[in-house]
Design an enzyme around this catalytic site. Structure first.
Site, PDB file in Angstrom:
ATOM      1  N   ARG A  60       1.156  -1.206  -0.079  1.00 53.89           N
ATOM      2  CA  ARG A  60       0.059  -0.257   0.576  1.00 53.89           C
ATOM      3  C   ARG A  60       0.336   1.122  -0.042  1.00 53.89           C
ATOM      4  NH1 ARG A  60      -5.462  -1.722   3.699  1.00 53.89           N
ATOM      5  NH2 ARG A  60      -5.905  -3.527   2.876  1.00 53.89           N
ATOM      6  N   ASP A 171     -15.336   8.236   9.108  1.00 54.63           N
ATOM      7  CA  ASP A 171     -14.189   7.642   8.493  1.00 54.63           C
ATOM      8  C   ASP A 171     -13.188   8.274   8.413  1.00 54.63           C
ATOM      9  OD1 ASP A 171     -14.316   4.473   7.019  1.00 54.63           O
ATOM     10  OD2 ASP A 171     -12.453   5.299   7.036  1.00 54.63           O
TER      11      ASP A 171
END
Length: 300
Positions: A60, A171
């Site tokens: 990532r 979030d």
């Protein structure tokens, strides 16, 4: 076809040699670099990254290294530790978050919400002219959970217009928050919505046969904001229910304890919290009692 010749490089962090293909930026992440990324993730988002997550971090973070045109993980680490790192730290956190979700995932939670929580709130409200109802979807990802709550609420309460009802979706990942605000989902994504609700709450988009828009009534119920669960919470009122599912698996136990202490403080008396099927509050908090599969109620 002749194989590409490899060259040998030396990792400046720990002196370890490694091989690099021509045209490829140095692909090795040293232990020092991994530990730095792990510490930054913990400090800024509470994300716990044990050693077995190293390959995930490599995959990532390397996307950010490539996107920025950097030559090594070391250069990216230096950027994150620099004075102007605030914007990139958000990209870094976005890259490390997992956003797997779907409509009505773990449907027993929505069944409990519709058959137990909402009737209880209606009974408590009595004949009030404008009773308040607040639900928080904490770790809402791209919004499917939040809109599933909204559909459950709209379907259960025929008189929803008389309620002061709001659903907050939050979030830490700014990318998924923007996606949730658009409220547009592919035909494949909406297949997990029961057909009756899909026909009622999904609007077709002119000229787009592959996507649907959540109905305006649902969009008006939901508000989406970026929020770090380990930072300040701007909300002042109490919630009747909190959905925080498949979130605490990324936190260590001390952070889980702190989080659920805060959840208990911002829930109404007897309020409910829903967590993921692989999560548990056993030995995490004594302020909730289990009442069903991954369903807990705040103890008065």
């Amino acid at each position: 076809m002749q194989p590409q010749a490899k060259t040998c490089e030396i990792d400046l962090e720990d002196g370890t040699p490694y091989e690099v293909l021509p045209g490829q930026w140095a692909p090795r992440m040293s232990e020092t670099q991994f530990n730095c990324f792990r510490d930054l993730a913990k400090a800024h988002a509470g994300i716990s990254l044990p050693g077995h997550k190293r390959n995930m971090v490599y995959r990532r973070v390397s996307k950010r290294v490539t996107a920025l045109g950097l030559k090594s993980f070391g250069a990216y680490r230096d950027l994150l530790l620099g004075a102007d790192a605030v914007g990139e730290l958000q990209h870094f956190v976005n890259a490390l978050t997992t956003n797997k979700t779907e409509f009505f995932r773990e449907n027993h939670h929505f069944e409990h919400f519709s058959s137990v929580v909402l009737p209880g709130l209606r009974q408590r409200a009595g004949k009030q002219a404008r009773p308040k109802l607040r639900v928080w979807s904490a770790g809402c990802s791209s919004g499917q959970e939040t809109y599933s709550i909204a559909m459950s609420l709209a379907e259960t309460f025929a008189d929803l217009a008389r309620w002061d009802a709001k659903i907050l979706g939050t979030d830490i990942d700014t990318n998924v928050i923007e996606f949730a605000r658009r409220a547009v989902y592919s035909d494949a994504e909406v297949q997990s919505i029961p057909p009756k609700l899909r026909d009622k709450f999904i609007e077709t988009l002119p000229g787009d046969t592959g996507h649907g828009l959540m109905a305006e009534g649902l969009r008006s119920l939901a508000t989406f904001n970026q929020l770090n669960l380990h930072g300040p919470w701007p909300m002042k009122g109490k919630f009747d229910a909190i959905f925080c599912r498949n979130v605490i698996i990324y936190f260590d136990v001390p952070d889980q304890r702190r989080l659920f202490e805060r959840f208990a403080d911002c829930l109404c008396e007897g309020g409910f919290v829903y967590i993921g099927h692989s999560e548990s509050l056993y030995k995490v908090t004594e302020r909730f009692r289990p009442i069903g599969q991954s369903i807990y109620q705040r103890i008065a």
